[in-house]
Design a protein around this motif. Structure first.
Motif, PDB file in Angstrom:
ATOM      1  N   ASP A 187      20.755  20.387 102.892  1.00 48.82           N
ATOM      2  CA  ASP A 187      21.276  20.658 101.555  1.00 48.82           C
ATOM      3  C   ASP A 187      20.190  20.485 100.501  1.00 48.82           C
ATOM      4  OD1 ASP A 187      23.822  21.125 102.568  1.00 48.82           O
ATOM      5  OD2 ASP A 187      24.353  18.998 102.458  1.00 48.82           O
ATOM      6  N   PRO A 188      20.150  21.370  99.490  1.00 50.17           N
ATOM      7  CA  PRO A 188      19.199  21.200  98.381  1.00 50.17           C
ATOM      8  C   PRO A 188      19.656  20.067  97.472  1.00 50.17           C
ATOM      9  CG  PRO A 188      20.630  23.081  97.970  1.00 50.17           C
ATOM     10  CD  PRO A 188      20.970  22.588  99.351  1.00 50.17           C
ATOM     11  N   PRO A 189      18.788  19.570  96.593  1.00 49.33           N
ATOM     12  CA  PRO A 189      19.180  18.477  95.696  1.00 49.33           C
ATOM     13  C   PRO A 189      20.282  18.918  94.735  1.00 49.33           C
ATOM     14  CG  PRO A 189      17.041  19.390  95.061  1.00 49.33           C
ATOM     15  CD  PRO A 189      17.389  19.987  96.388  1.00 49.33           C
ATOM     16  N   ASN A 206      20.986  17.204  91.809  1.00 52.48           N
ATOM     17  CA  ASN A 206      20.605  16.878  90.436  1.00 52.48           C
ATOM     18  C   ASN A 206      19.158  17.303  90.176  1.00 52.48           C
ATOM     19  OD1 ASN A 206      23.129  15.509  89.978  1.00 52.48           O
ATOM     20  ND2 ASN A 206      22.295  13.778  91.152  1.00 52.48           N
ATOM     21  N   GLN A 218      12.043   8.455  96.939  1.00 53.14           N
ATOM     22  CA  GLN A 218      12.476   8.771  95.586  1.00 53.14           C
ATOM     23  C   GLN A 218      11.598   8.059  94.561  1.00 53.14           C
ATOM     24  OE1 GLN A 218      15.149  10.920  94.734  1.00 53.14           O
ATOM     25  NE2 GLN A 218      14.247  10.705  92.699  1.00 53.14           N
ATOM     26  N   GLU A 273      16.664  15.821  88.739  1.00 52.20           N
ATOM     27  CA  GLU A 273      15.667  14.777  88.942  1.00 52.20           C
ATOM     28  C   GLU A 273      15.707  14.188  90.341  1.00 52.20           C
ATOM     29  OE1 GLU A 273      13.379  14.231  86.704  1.00 52.20           O
ATOM     30  OE2 GLU A 273      14.317  15.681  85.362  1.00 52.20           O
ATOM     31  N   GLU A 274      16.614  14.664  91.162  1.00 54.49           N
ATOM     32  CA  GLU A 274      16.750  14.122  92.505  1.00 54.49           C
ATOM     33  C   GLU A 274      15.603  14.577  93.398  1.00 54.49           C
ATOM     34  OE1 GLU A 274      20.035  14.162  96.183  1.00 54.49           O
ATOM     35  OE2 GLU A 274      20.465  15.121  94.246  1.00 54.49           O
ATOM     36  N   PHE A 275      15.186  13.718  94.336  1.00 55.91           N
ATOM     37  CA  PHE A 275      14.107  14.058  95.270  1.00 55.91           C
ATOM     38  C   PHE A 275      14.532  15.244  96.140  1.00 55.91           C
ATOM     39  CE2 PHE A 275      12.265  13.340  99.582  1.00 55.91           C
ATOM     40  CZ  PHE A 275      10.966  13.694  99.260  1.00 55.91           C
ATOM     41  N   ASP A 276      13.670  16.254  96.217  1.00 55.39           N
ATOM     42  CA  ASP A 276      13.973  17.471  96.979  1.00 55.39           C
ATOM     43  C   ASP A 276      13.629  17.236  98.445  1.00 55.39           C
ATOM     44  OD1 ASP A 276      14.420  19.982  97.963  1.00 55.39           O
ATOM     45  OD2 ASP A 276      13.425  21.038  96.325  1.00 55.39           O
ATOM     46  N   TYR A 277      14.588  16.651  99.171  1.00 62.00           N
ATOM     47  CA  TYR A 277      14.366  16.333 100.587  1.00 62.00           C
ATOM     48  C   TYR A 277      14.246  17.609 101.417  1.00 62.00           C
ATOM     49  CZ  TYR A 277      14.948  13.962 105.076  1.00 62.00           C
ATOM     50  OH  TYR A 277      14.746  13.483 106.354  1.00 62.00           O
ATOM     51  N   ARG A 278      14.944  18.648 101.024  1.00 59.80           N
ATOM     52  CA  ARG A 278      14.877  19.925 101.753  1.00 59.80           C
ATOM     53  C   ARG A 278      13.454  20.499 101.686  1.00 59.80           C
ATOM     54  NH1 ARG A 278      15.704  25.500 100.626  1.00 59.80           N
ATOM     55  NH2 ARG A 278      16.751  26.588 102.336  1.00 59.80           N
TER      56      ARG A 278
END
Length: 293
Positions: free
Chosen positions: A161-163, A165, A247, A167-172
């Motif tokens: 899943d993409p972030p 928010n 993060q 400002e959320e860390f883009d784990y994808r």
């Protein structure tokens, strides 16, 4: 700079690597358009033209070559991301997976990196291979998995899943940079070991050696977070890294430090070692070069 002229390969490699770094900061769709290909072809034609005209202008030729290699690096990373997206499979099915790393124990499960490929009803591989993170229910068999083991599994393969928010860390995106495109959850009864080794003996040996080094670091007198950062910097091992730690680094704009592994540091060391080679001609120059590097 005169020292760098003695190493033409490095002079060509640096702008290409810079292009790759720039490409990782932008969406890949920007640099895989037909316009980008046209620009690269135009620069190739221009390089041929500048090389054969008289008098030869080395500064202009070098500038165009630098621009071409920079754009080539950007296009390379964009094309790689696009190819990963095209190879992404999703849906419920049967997959043959090769274990690409040691299982990581989580609170209520294990996580292991797999190279999977779909299997049809006749048992034949179909579709593309892709790297995915598999979440496995706690089982005594999971801990015995090692690099190169082949497993047969059945489950729902889905993209990361993409972030949610801004400002959320883009784990994808973080996983995409490592070539990991999906995830799958496997219950105890939905997978089994085939008993077949699918990896090269050399890769199995070196991965086992790396695992031993990781365990030696883990046994050291340091906190869990210190271990995670040191393992990431020295051995490129990020499987156990806490999301909160990621993060924090991302929020501080220092995420690129965690992307650096011992291999990258080694390449940088060799480059600086060669660049400062002129220091050996002066008394104490070898010591000075060692300290500077």
């Amino acid at each position: 700079m005169s020292r760098l002229k003695q190493y033409p390969f490095l002079r060509l490699l640096l702008p290409f690597m810079a292009g790759i770094s720039v490409g990782m900061l932008w969406p890949p769709q920007i640099f895989t358009t037909p316009l980008c290909v046209v620009v690269l072809l135009f620069l190739i034609v221009l390089l041929f033209f500048l090389y054969f005209i008289e008098p030869f202008d080395s500064v202009l030729f070098g500038s165009v070559l630098f621009l071409f290699l920079l754009l080539a690096g950007i296009y390379h990373i964009g094309l790689r991301y696009s190819m990963l997206e095209e190879r992404m499979n999703e849906g419920y099915g049967t997959y043959l997976g090769k274990v690409m790393g040691s299982p990581v124990k989580k609170e209520r499960s294990y996580r292991v990196l797999l190279m999977v490929r779909a299997i049809d009803r006749y048992g034949k591989p179909v579709g593309n291979r892709q790297k995915v993170y598999a979440t496995l229910a706690v089982d005594t068999v999971v801990a015995t998995l090692a690099y190169g083991d082949l497993i047969l599994c059945r489950g729902w393969l889905s993209p990361v899943d993409p972030p949610m928010n801004p400002e959320e860390f883009d784990y994808r995106k973080f996983l995409f940079r490592q070539g990991i495109t999906g995830q799958i959850y496997l219950e105890k009864e939905s997978w089994r070991k085939t008993g077949i080794q699918g990896g090269s003996k050399w890769f199995v040996f070196f991965h086992s050696f790396r695992t031993d080094l990781i365990e030696k670091l883990r046994a050291g007198r340091m906190g869990e977070r210190e271990f995670q950062v040191l393992a990431a910097l020295s051995l490129g091992y990020r499987d156990e890294m806490d999301p909160g730690l990621r993060q924090g680094y991302a929020g501080a704009g220092a995420m690129h430090f965690l992307a650096i592994s011992g291999l990258h540091v080694g390449i940088l060391y060799l480059f600086l070692h060669a660049l400062l080679g002129f220091l050996v001609r002066i008394p104490g120059g070898r010591l000075i070069r060692t300290v500077l590097v």
